[in-house]
Design an enzyme around this catalytic site. Structure first.
Site, mmCIF file in Angstrom:
data_model
loop_
_atom_site.group_PDB
_atom_site.id
_atom_site.type_symbol
_atom_site.label_atom_id
_atom_site.label_comp_id
_atom_site.label_asym_id
_atom_site.label_seq_id
_atom_site.Cartn_x
_atom_site.Cartn_y
_atom_site.Cartn_z
ATOM 1 C CG HIS A 196 89.560 64.249 -39.838
ATOM 2 N ND1 HIS A 196 88.884 64.303 -41.019
ATOM 3 C CD2 HIS A 196 88.675 63.831 -38.913
ATOM 4 C CE1 HIS A 196 87.634 63.943 -40.807
ATOM 5 N NE2 HIS A 196 87.478 63.649 -39.553
ATOM 6 C CE LYS A 198 88.934 60.572 -42.625
ATOM 7 N NZ LYS A 198 89.318 60.491 -41.268
ATOM 8 C CG ASP A 203 105.610 49.005 -53.623
ATOM 9 O OD1 ASP A 203 105.923 48.808 -52.430
ATOM 10 O OD2 ASP A 203 105.270 48.096 -54.404
ATOM 11 C CG HIS A 410 82.412 59.398 -43.177
ATOM 12 N ND1 HIS A 410 83.718 59.023 -43.303
ATOM 13 C CD2 HIS A 410 82.353 60.128 -42.042
ATOM 14 C CE1 HIS A 410 84.418 59.488 -42.287
ATOM 15 N NE2 HIS A 410 83.614 60.165 -41.514
ATOM 16 C CE LYS A 412 84.779 63.238 -44.040
ATOM 17 N NZ LYS A 412 83.432 63.376 -43.646
ATOM 18 C CG ASP A 417 81.381 73.988 -64.861
ATOM 19 O OD1 ASP A 417 81.154 74.369 -63.690
ATOM 20 O OD2 ASP A 417 81.994 74.676 -65.684
HETATM 21 C C1 NAG Z 1 83.151 64.550 -39.378
HETATM 22 O O1 NAG Z 1 82.483 65.063 -38.278
HETATM 23 C C2 NAG Z 1 81.744 64.113 -37.571
HETATM 24 C C3 NAG Z 1 80.958 64.810 -36.503
HETATM 25 O O2 NAG Z 1 81.786 65.623 -35.725
HETATM 26 C C4 NAG Z 1 82.657 63.049 -37.019
HETATM 27 O O3 NAG Z 1 81.918 62.064 -36.342
HETATM 28 C C5 NAG Z 1 83.407 62.419 -38.153
HETATM 29 O O4 NAG Z 1 84.341 61.517 -37.664
HETATM 30 C C6 NAG Z 1 84.105 63.469 -38.971
HETATM 31 N N1 NAG Z 1 84.633 62.920 -40.183
HETATM 32 C C7 NAG Z 1 85.537 61.978 -40.293
HETATM 33 C C8 NAG Z 1 86.044 61.672 -41.624
HETATM 34 O O5 NAG Z 1 85.972 61.385 -39.364
#
Ligand code: NAG
Ligand code: NAG
Ligand code: NAG
Ligand code: NAG
Ligand code: NAG
Length: 484
Positions: A196, A198, A203, A410, A412, A417
């Site tokens: 998952h 990214k 370089d 999306h 994360k 502080d």
């Molecule tokens: C986070 O969860 C959702 C729902 O399951 C999903 O669609 C999404 O792709 C996930 N996050 C990322 C960065 O892909």
């Protein structure tokens, strides 16, 4: 955005049983390895404290058993820039803006002289991939075109989660034909998770890390946040080790235990890398999940999140797409409260102000809301329990609604502080136990410079979003149909 599809295939019960057996084997191996490491560390720590005079604030660290690096600090003039994708049509009444992720990826490609390594979940950079005819796919298509051209000229390596038959693979085919080296990582077989992560390493000097997938929608139709660090070979070398681990797993049927020492790191939550970021003295490290992918010295992503929270003194702001105190994808159902418990503890024991900005869209699992309402219900002014939850909704025109898996926040990240934490994982158990992800953790509390710190910039992004018309408080009476 297609995790749900990726996980649908787990419906095969037989396979699941095999996988869970396998997972248990992996876990027990892990646990054994952890226990061994812990024993060695305890012994080393005991020895250390016997041999060292007591200083009031000396805390021995897990990495104290590793040989010290030649140079513990880094003299590169590293430059960090927060980058965002703001979905088409979203407008904020705020002066807080950052360069686009699209621009950042173009910059990285134009800087590239020898190599580009990309860790990725899936590739859908074109209208063709998504069966759409959207003008806003232009940016994604431009990225694919430039990257294909570079694939013939420099070393381009792509680690990607093994695609399923149903997933579009035209981008990967095009890159492969243009000369890129591609390895698919079979996370389903390795950990029952997905890759998952990214990030980019260019370089061995510049990096990008953040929430955006290699998807045209991530550039123009989904709200994303990431960071680019230019001219920073020390940090790039460390992220490079995480990439090499994926690269290795692309050809391996099993996870090494322990990992060969070339994957080890000196830099973690206890002994971060010291470097100047934007002329500001900073401590920085990269965390990684799942724990079985962490070579010696690497802080697992969950430990990084818990310790950043632990270190907060006045506030913890969190912006994540999904928040669930469960293993979202495991059957039978499993409760998983590590992060939830830590948040409640910080609110109660430290009186830290906690704010969660969570996303709401058509595909949000309804079960997220009772758990979020439960967290929000801890708020009590009299008892000085200060925790609030808001839902961020990206509005859509009827036409935008037709774009599949788009129009959502999306992000994360977490900002306290003291610390800025920029990650790639949703916040539910799976992402820390079986799914591969990573995060950049920046500490500039020693800063005396006039330049805004990453922490202050990230706090401003959070406050902009929290205070905007797009976020609505979640209360006990909130009816989701009215909210999103
Ligand atoms: C986070 O969860 C959702 C729902 O399951 C999903 O669609 C999404 O792709 C996930 N996050 C990322 C960065 O892909
Ligand atoms: C890349 O192309 C080569 C040669 O055509 C092929 O053997 C290989 O399987 C392709 N790799 C991927 C990941 O598509
Ligand atoms: C990186 O360093 C080079 C050489 O010192 C410099 O020309 C370039 O502007 C720097 N890049 C950034 C983004 O600061
Ligand atoms: C941040 O850095 C300061 C000093 O540089 C240090 O005292 C503090 O423990 C660090 N915090 C974290 C969470 O690493
Ligand atoms: C921006 O401010 C205007 C006028 O105060 C208001 O009508 C609008 O809803 C605000 N937009 C957002 C996104 O907050």
């Amino acid at each position: 955005m297609k995790t749900d599809i990726a996980y649908n295939q787990l419906a095969d019960a037989e396979r699941r049983r095999q996988e869970s057996n396998r997972r248990e084997r992996v876990y027990s191996r892990c646990l054994f390895a952890l226990a061994t490491v812990a024993t060695v560390l305890l012994a080393a720590t005991a020895l250390y404290s016997l041999l060292t005079p007591r200083a009031p604030f000396s805390h021995p660290t897990p990495s104290s058993s590793l040989p010290r690096p030649q140079a513990e600090s880094c003299s590169d003039a590293c430059k960090i820039v927060l980058v965002e994708s703001i979905p088409e049509g979203l407008e904020f009444n705020s002066s807080t803006t950052h360069p686009s992720i699209f621009q950042a990826w173009l910059n990285l490609m134009s800087e590239a002289r020898s190599s580009i390594d990309i860790a990725s979940f899936y590739w859908t950079l074109t209208n063709k991939d998504t069966g759409t005819e959207e003008p806003t796919a232009y940016q994604g298509e431009a990225i694919l075109k430039t990257l294909s051209e570079l694939s013939g000229k420099l070393s381009v390596r792509i680690a990607v989660n093994t695609p399923q038959q149903s997933q579009p693979q035209a981008d990967l085919r095009q890159l492969n034909e243009s000369g890129a080296d591609i390895r698919t990582v079979n996370m389903r077989a390795l950990t029952s998770g997905v890759l998952h992560t990214k990030f980019w390493v260019v370089d061995k000097k510049h990096i990008y890390i953040g929430s955006a997938n290699m998807d045209w929608r991530s550039l123009t139709q989904v709200k994303e946040l990431g960071a680019v660090v230019y001219n920073c070979s020390c940090l790039a070398a460390d992220l490079g080790k995480i990439f090499e681990a994926y690269w290795f797993l692309g050809e391996s049927e099993s996870i090494p235990s322990p990992w060969p020492s070339s994957f080890s790191t000196y830099y973690n939550k206890d002994t971060p890398l010291q470097l100047p970021l934007n002329n500001t003295p900073s401590s920085v490290y990269l965390s990684s999940s799942p724990p079985s992918f962490c070579a010696a010295g690497r802080t697992p992503d969950l430990q990084s999140i818990l310790s950043v929270m632990e270190d907060a003194r006045s506030f913890i702001y969190i912006a994540v797409m999904n928040y669930l105190p469960t293993m979202e994808f495991s059957r039978p159902k499993r409760y998983w409260a590590d992060i939830d418990t830590q948040l409640r503890r910080m609110v109660y024991e430290r009186r830290v102000k906690v704010r969660l900005l969570i996303s709401c869209w058509a595909s949000t699992q309804p079960v997220m809301f009772p758990f979020l309402k439960s967290l929000a219900s801890v708020y009590d002014h009299k008892s000085k329990l200060d925790i609030q939850v808001r839902l961020f909704v990206v509005p859509s025109t009827p036409k935008q609604k037709e774009i599949p898996f788009a129009r959502v926040n999306h992000n994360k990240y977490m900002v306290t502080d003291k610390i800025a934490y920029i990650g790639t994982s949703n916040w539910s158990g799976d992402y820390f136990v079986s799914t591969a992800g990573s995060a950049l953790v920046v500490n500039q509390t020693a800063s005396q410079s006039l330049e805004p710190t990453v922490q202050s910039q990230l706090r401003e992004v959070f406050e902009r979003d929290w205070d905007s018309d797009y976020s609505k408080p979640l209360t006990q009476n909130s009816d989701l149909k009215d909210l999103c």
